[in-house]
Design an enzyme around this catalytic site. Sequence first.
Site, PDB file in Angstrom:
ATOM      1  N   GLY A   1       1.072  -1.301  -0.085  1.00 24.83           N
ATOM      2  CA  GLY A   1       0.049   0.114  -0.026  1.00 24.83           C
ATOM      3  C   GLY A   1       0.882   1.300   0.199  1.00 24.83           C
TER       4      GLY A   1
ATOM      5  N   GLU B   1       1.414   0.602  11.745  1.00 26.94           N
ATOM      6  CA  GLU B   1       0.315   0.032  11.312  1.00 26.94           C
ATOM      7  C   GLU B   1      -0.784  -0.364  12.354  1.00 26.94           C
ATOM      8  OE1 GLU B   1      -0.177  -0.287   8.173  1.00 26.94           O
ATOM      9  OE2 GLU B   1       1.570  -0.297   7.365  1.00 26.94           O
TER      10      GLU B   1
END
Length: 173
Positions: free
Chosen positions: A24, A98
């Site tokens: 990503g 994350e």
Amino acid sequence: MSFGSLFRVRLPSSILMTHVFVYGTLKKGQPNYHRMLDAANGKAEYLGSALTTEKFPLVIASKYNIPFLLNIPGQGHRVHGEVYRVDDQMLKFLDDFESVPTWYQRNVVRLEVKEWVGKPDGGEAAPSPGSVTEAFVYNTTMYQSDWTTLRCFESYDANGDHGLKYAYRETRD
């Protein structure tokens, strides 16, 4: 000195698990790639490109248009991304970035190598195109039920034709 600092954990396949697969905003040319280059976060070395051996749903979701890899093997597409060798400091940074375990979990994924430019790990031969390797990936089992109905992507690009503008962390409320 503790024994833990002398040894690294190896998977049964004997691959030193300091490899991370990003799909990503951490990929080259994407909004958060600079975080992989920031020495204050630790060290990350680009090794090559790969795709998951299994299909997974890669969706763009939330009001911030974040790419999420849903931990639903067998659905979606084989996902394209990049493999990095990271040190412990970068791995801790990535876990924090994350939001492990709140948003993402770090799991092992099997990958088919597309291109490998990095130096091999300790005397082992570099993986060749088409071979299978393993790396950690950040995916999630925590998602809204309607995310499974969203469009799935093979590859994420913040500037892609999906029309979903990524919201940088600095601009989020």
